[in-house]
Design a protein around this motif. Structure first.
Motif, short mmCIF file in Angstrom:
data_model
loop_
_atom_site.label_atom_id
_atom_site.label_comp_id
_atom_site.label_asym_id
_atom_site.label_seq_id
_atom_site.Cartn_x
_atom_site.Cartn_y
_atom_site.Cartn_z
N MET A 1 0.84 -1.19 0.00
CA MET A 1 0.00 0.00 0.00
C MET A 1 0.88 1.25 0.00
SD MET A 1 -2.98 -0.87 2.84
CE MET A 1 -3.68 0.74 2.76
N THR A 2 0.44 2.24 -0.72
CA THR A 2 1.16 3.50 -0.72
C THR A 2 0.74 4.32 0.50
OG1 THR A 2 -0.54 4.69 -1.96
CG2 THR A 2 1.15 3.53 -3.26
N LEU A 3 1.50 5.35 0.78
CA LEU A 3 1.14 6.24 1.90
C LEU A 3 -0.24 6.84 1.66
CD1 LEU A 3 1.80 7.70 4.53
CD2 LEU A 3 3.03 9.42 3.17
N PHE A 4 -0.51 7.24 0.44
CA PHE A 4 -1.82 7.80 0.10
C PHE A 4 -2.94 6.80 0.42
CE2 PHE A 4 -5.31 8.21 -2.96
CZ PHE A 4 -5.74 9.50 -2.69
N ASP A 5 -2.74 5.55 0.05
CA ASP A 5 -3.75 4.51 0.31
C ASP A 5 -3.96 4.30 1.81
OD1 ASP A 5 -4.11 4.05 -2.42
OD2 ASP A 5 -2.57 2.48 -2.45
N LYS A 6 -2.89 4.34 2.56
CA LYS A 6 -2.99 4.15 4.01
C LYS A 6 -3.75 5.30 4.67
CE LYS A 6 1.39 1.74 4.11
NZ LYS A 6 2.80 1.85 4.52
N ILE A 7 -3.45 6.51 4.24
CA ILE A 7 -4.15 7.68 4.79
C ILE A 7 -5.62 7.63 4.42
CG2 ILE A 7 -4.34 10.20 4.65
CD1 ILE A 7 -1.26 10.23 4.25
N ILE A 51 3.11 -1.10 6.76
CA ILE A 51 2.04 -1.67 7.58
C ILE A 51 0.82 -1.96 6.72
CG2 ILE A 51 2.79 -0.59 9.72
CD1 ILE A 51 0.66 1.50 9.40
N SER A 52 0.07 -2.91 7.16
CA SER A 52 -1.11 -3.38 6.42
C SER A 52 -2.38 -2.69 6.92
CB SER A 52 -1.26 -4.89 6.61
OG SER A 52 -1.56 -5.17 7.96
N LYS A 53 -3.46 -2.96 6.21
CA LYS A 53 -4.76 -2.44 6.65
C LYS A 53 -5.11 -2.96 8.04
CE LYS A 53 -7.14 -1.56 2.31
NZ LYS A 53 -8.33 -1.86 1.49
N LEU A 54 -4.82 -4.21 8.28
CA LEU A 54 -5.10 -4.79 9.59
C LEU A 54 -4.32 -4.07 10.69
CD1 LEU A 54 -6.51 -6.92 11.31
CD2 LEU A 54 -4.61 -8.45 10.80
#
Length: 86
Positions: A1-7, A51-54
């Motif tokens: 995941m990119t930083l954008f996706d995590k945010i 880090i993951s979504k979880l």
């Protein structure tokens, strides 16, 4: 995941409807991030790790739980409390 996706994912989690008392603290977290959910916000430095979504969900759930268990508005501000978890 990119930083954008995590945010983006964290923002989605924070904007989910409240289902319990701990969820009421989500608005404090949004305010902490100054409602700036962009990659330019340096407060998201903790999401730069791999880090993951979880793990994002776990971080948020832990923070919300700690709000319920330990937050004392007479001794600290919400921002101070959140900063401790970053």
């Amino acid at each position: 995941m990119t930083l954008f996706d995590k945010i983006k994912y964290l923002k989605e989690l924070l904007n989910e409807p409240c289902q319990n008392y701990s969820d009421t603290f989500k608005s404090d977290i949004i305010l902490f991030f100054e409602d700036d959910f962009t990659i330019n916000n340096i407060q998201f430095h903790f999401l730069k790790k791999n880090i993951s979504k979880l793990e994002i969900e776990d971080w948020l759930n832990n923070l919300l739980s700690q709000f319920v268990l330990k937050f004392n508005p007479e001794e600290e501000t919400e921002n101070d409390f959140i900063s401790f978890f970053l």
